[in-house]
Scaffold this active site. Structure first.
Site, PDB file in Angstrom:
ATOM      1  CE  LYS A 192      -3.518   6.356  -5.005  1.00  0.00           C
ATOM      2  NZ  LYS A 192      -3.379   7.604  -4.707  1.00  0.00           N
ATOM      3  NE  ARG A 229       2.310   4.966  -7.610  1.00  0.00           N
ATOM      4  CZ  ARG A 229       1.618   5.123  -6.425  1.00  0.00           C
ATOM      5  NH1 ARG A 229       1.084   3.948  -6.048  1.00  0.00           N
ATOM      6  NH2 ARG A 229       1.693   6.205  -5.786  1.00  0.00           N
ATOM      7  NE  ARG A 266      -0.173  10.453   3.672  1.00  0.00           N
ATOM      8  CZ  ARG A 266      -0.110   9.891   2.626  1.00  0.00           C
ATOM      9  NH1 ARG A 266      -1.250   9.218   2.223  1.00  0.00           N
ATOM     10  NH2 ARG A 266       0.955   9.947   2.140  1.00  0.00           N
ATOM     11  NE  ARG A 309       3.288   7.313   2.776  1.00  0.00           N
ATOM     12  CZ  ARG A 309       2.226   7.134   1.645  1.00  0.00           C
ATOM     13  NH1 ARG A 309       1.306   6.707   1.893  1.00  0.00           N
ATOM     14  NH2 ARG A 309       2.791   7.481   0.448  1.00  0.00           N
ATOM     15  NE  ARG A 340       4.080  10.396  -3.005  1.00  0.00           N
ATOM     16  CZ  ARG A 340       3.484  10.690  -1.795  1.00  0.00           C
ATOM     17  NH1 ARG A 340       4.156  11.402  -0.687  1.00  0.00           N
ATOM     18  NH2 ARG A 340       2.391  10.464  -1.485  1.00  0.00           N
TER      19      ARG A 340
HETATM   20  P1  AP5 Z   1      -4.948   9.113   1.712  1.00  0.00           P
HETATM   21  O1  AP5 Z   1      -6.247   8.322   1.732  1.00  0.00           O
HETATM   22  O2  AP5 Z   1      -3.753   8.629   2.333  1.00  0.00           O
HETATM   23  O3  AP5 Z   1      -4.563   9.232   0.132  1.00  0.00           O
HETATM   24  P2  AP5 Z   1      -3.922   8.493  -0.891  1.00  0.00           P
HETATM   25  O4  AP5 Z   1      -4.471   8.615  -2.043  1.00  0.00           O
HETATM   26  O5  AP5 Z   1      -3.912   6.912  -0.551  1.00  0.00           O
HETATM   27  O6  AP5 Z   1      -2.539   9.091  -1.048  1.00  0.00           O
HETATM   28  P3  AP5 Z   1      -1.014   8.218  -0.811  1.00  0.00           P
HETATM   29  O7  AP5 Z   1      -0.083   9.301  -0.714  1.00  0.00           O
HETATM   30  O8  AP5 Z   1      -0.970   7.080  -0.096  1.00  0.00           O
HETATM   31  O9  AP5 Z   1      -0.785   7.804  -2.604  1.00  0.00           O
HETATM   32  P4  AP5 Z   1       0.380   7.492  -3.091  1.00  0.00           P
HETATM   33  O10 AP5 Z   1      -0.262   6.712  -4.406  1.00  0.00           O
HETATM   34  O11 AP5 Z   1       1.517   8.711  -3.403  1.00  0.00           O
HETATM   35  O12 AP5 Z   1       1.051   6.645  -2.283  1.00  0.00           O
HETATM   36  P5  AP5 Z   1       1.379   4.853  -2.128  1.00  0.00           P
HETATM   37  O13 AP5 Z   1       1.623   4.506  -0.808  1.00  0.00           O
HETATM   38  O14 AP5 Z   1       0.536   4.121  -2.865  1.00  0.00           O
HETATM   39  O15 AP5 Z   1      -5.264  10.544   2.299  1.00  0.00           O
HETATM   40  C1  AP5 Z   1      -4.409  11.578   2.201  1.00  0.00           C
HETATM   41  C2  AP5 Z   1      -4.679  12.692   3.240  1.00  0.00           C
HETATM   42  O16 AP5 Z   1      -5.769  13.474   2.943  1.00  0.00           O
HETATM   43  C3  AP5 Z   1      -4.981  12.064   4.603  1.00  0.00           C
HETATM   44  O17 AP5 Z   1      -4.408  12.959   5.671  1.00  0.00           O
HETATM   45  C4  AP5 Z   1      -6.446  11.845   4.788  1.00  0.00           C
HETATM   46  O18 AP5 Z   1      -6.931  12.084   6.160  1.00  0.00           O
HETATM   47  C5  AP5 Z   1      -6.881  13.070   3.906  1.00  0.00           C
HETATM   48  N1  AP5 Z   1      -8.036  12.822   3.132  1.00  0.00           N
HETATM   49  C6  AP5 Z   1      -8.473  11.823   2.411  1.00  0.00           C
HETATM   50  N2  AP5 Z   1      -9.502  11.685   1.807  1.00  0.00           N
HETATM   51  C7  AP5 Z   1      -9.860  13.098   2.232  1.00  0.00           C
HETATM   52  C8  AP5 Z   1     -11.292  13.956   1.752  1.00  0.00           C
HETATM   53  N3  AP5 Z   1     -12.310  13.288   1.077  1.00  0.00           N
HETATM   54  N4  AP5 Z   1     -11.333  14.992   2.316  1.00  0.00           N
HETATM   55  C9  AP5 Z   1     -10.515  15.613   3.156  1.00  0.00           C
HETATM   56  N5  AP5 Z   1      -9.279  14.911   3.275  1.00  0.00           N
HETATM   57  C10 AP5 Z   1      -9.023  13.660   3.099  1.00  0.00           C
HETATM   58  O19 AP5 Z   1       3.136   4.638  -2.718  1.00  0.00           O
HETATM   59  C11 AP5 Z   1       3.925   5.389  -1.930  1.00  0.00           C
HETATM   60  C12 AP5 Z   1       5.452   5.079  -3.171  1.00  0.00           C
HETATM   61  O20 AP5 Z   1       5.422   3.814  -3.304  1.00  0.00           O
HETATM   62  C13 AP5 Z   1       5.393   5.543  -4.583  1.00  0.00           C
HETATM   63  O21 AP5 Z   1       5.602   6.895  -4.477  1.00  0.00           O
HETATM   64  C14 AP5 Z   1       6.173   4.709  -5.146  1.00  0.00           C
HETATM   65  O22 AP5 Z   1       7.530   5.095  -4.843  1.00  0.00           O
HETATM   66  C15 AP5 Z   1       5.790   3.305  -4.435  1.00  0.00           C
HETATM   67  N6  AP5 Z   1       4.808   2.439  -4.958  1.00  0.00           N
HETATM   68  C16 AP5 Z   1       3.455   2.095  -4.678  1.00  0.00           C
HETATM   69  N7  AP5 Z   1       2.801   1.566  -5.670  1.00  0.00           N
HETATM   70  C17 AP5 Z   1       3.771   1.580  -6.731  1.00  0.00           C
HETATM   71  C18 AP5 Z   1       3.470   0.972  -8.179  1.00  0.00           C
HETATM   72  N8  AP5 Z   1       2.260   0.444  -8.373  1.00  0.00           N
HETATM   73  N9  AP5 Z   1       4.505   1.123  -8.737  1.00  0.00           N
HETATM   74  C19 AP5 Z   1       5.748   1.705  -8.570  1.00  0.00           C
HETATM   75  N10 AP5 Z   1       6.021   2.194  -7.360  1.00  0.00           N
HETATM   76  C20 AP5 Z   1       5.059   2.102  -6.478  1.00  0.00           C
HETATM   77 MG    MG Z   2      -2.366   5.506   0.138  1.00  0.00          MG
END
Ligand code: AP5
Ligand code: MG
Length: 204
Positions: A13, A88, A122, A151, A162
Site C-alpha cells: 500500500k 481498518r 523491508r 521498523r 499483524r
Molecule cells: P509496503 O509498501 O511498505 O507495504 P504496506 O502495505 O504499506 O505495509 P505496512 O507494513 O506499512 O502495512 P501495515 O498496514 O501493517 O502498516 P501501517 O503502517 O499501516 O511494502 C512492504 C515491503 O514490500 C517493502 O519492502 C517494499 O519495498 C516491498 N514491496 C512493496 N510492493 C512490492 C511489490 N509489488 N513487489 C515486491 N516487493 C514489494 O500500520 C502500522 C501499525 O499502526 C498497525 O499495526 C497499527 O498498530 C497502527 N495503525 C495504523 N493504522 C491504524 C488504523 N487505521 N487503526 C488502528 N491502528 C492502526
Molecule cells: Mg505502509
C-alpha cells in the site's frame, strides 16, 4: 478522487501510495506514518499508539478516527485523497462514511507467504521511502541520504500478529465496500510497476 488502499500488512500500500500521490497530485494519508511521526516526536498520542503497534495490535478506533477526521478537514484534501491503512475495522469505515464519500477502494490481493517475505526484508526511511533489502542492499536512502532502519513491528512474531489482526478485523471491509459497489481487486503479487499500471487503469 477519494481513494482507499486496502490490504494486508506488506501488501504494498505504502509503495503504491508514494507513486499515486505523485501521479494524481493528491495527498497520501497513512495512519501508520502519522503514528510513527508522533512516536518520533514523543507526543502523548505517539506514546499511547506505540504500546499497541509494538504488539501488532490496532490502536483504538476513537483515536485513529480523530486523527483522520482532522486531516481530512484540511484544505488539500478537498481535491481528493489517498487513505493508506485506514479504515481498518467496520467501526472506522462507518465513521468515515459520516465524514466523506469514497470513490474507489483498491483491494491489494496477495498471499500471506509473500507479505511475510516482503516485511521481513523491508527497510524504511524517515523521509517515508521504503525499500526491500533484496533489491536495495545499500543501507542509505537514495532519496534523502539518511540511514535506513527496520521498523519495530517488522519482527517475525509481530508480523504474524499483524496478519492475524488483518484477517479478523480488517478483511471484513472487503464485503463492506463490495456491497457499496466501490471495491476493485488488484493482483498485488506482481511487481511494483505492474501493480501501479493496474491501479492507473482502474482510476483512469
Ligand atoms: P509496503 O509498501 O511498505 O507495504 P504496506 O502495505 O504499506 O505495509 P505496512 O507494513 O506499512 O502495512 P501495515 O498496514 O501493517 O502498516 P501501517 O503502517 O499501516 O511494502 C512492504 C515491503 O514490500 C517493502 O519492502 C517494499 O519495498 C516491498 N514491496 C512493496 N510492493 C512490492 C511489490 N509489488 N513487489 C515486491 N516487493 C514489494 O500500520 C502500522 C501499525 O499502526 C498497525 O499495526 C497499527 O498498530 C497502527 N495503525 C495504523 N493504522 C491504524 C488504523 N487505521 N487503526 C488502528 N491502528 C492502526
Ligand atoms: Mg505502509
Amino acid at each position: 478522487m477519494n481513494i482507499i488502499l486496502l490490504g494486508a500488512p506488506g501488501a504494498g500500500k505504502g509503495s503504491q501510495a508514494a507513486k499515486l500521490k505523485e501521479y494524481y497530485g493528491i495527498p497520501h494519508i497513512s495512519t501508520g506514518d502519522a503514528f510513527r511521526s508522533n512516536i518520533a516526536r514523543g507526543t502523548e498520542i505517539g506514546i499511547y499508539a506505540k504500546s499497541f503497534m509494538d504488539k501488532g495490535q490496532l490502536v483504538p478506533d476513537d483515536v485513529v478516527v480523530r486523527i483522520v477526521a482532522a486531516r481530512l478537514a484540511e484544505e488539500d484534501c478537498k481535491k481528493g485523497f489517498l487513505l493508506d491503512g485506514f479504515p481498518r475495522s467496520i467501526p472506522q469505515a462507518e465513521a468515515l462514511e459520516k465524514l466523506t464519500k469514497v470513490d474507489y477502494v483498491i483491494n491489494f490481493v496477495v498471499d500471506p507467504a509473500t507479505v511475510i517475505a516482503r516485511l521481513g526484508g523491508r527497510r524504511s526511511c524517515v523521509c517515508g521511502e521504503t525499500y526491500h533489502v533484496s533489491t536495495h542492499p545499500s543501507p542509505i536512502c537514495d532519496k534523502c541520504g539518511a540511514t535506513l532502519f527496520v521498523r519495530d513491528d517488522d519482527k517475525e512474531e509481530i508480523i504474524l500478529n499483524r496478519l492475524a489482526v488483518y484477517e479478523k478485523t480488517t478483511a471484513p471491509l472487503q464485503d463492506f465496500y463490495a456491497k457499496r459497489g466501490v471495491l476493485v481487486n488488484v493482483d498485488a503479487a506482481k511487481s511494483v510497476d505492474e501493480v501501479f499500471e493496474e491501479i492507473k487503469s482502474i482510476l483512469g
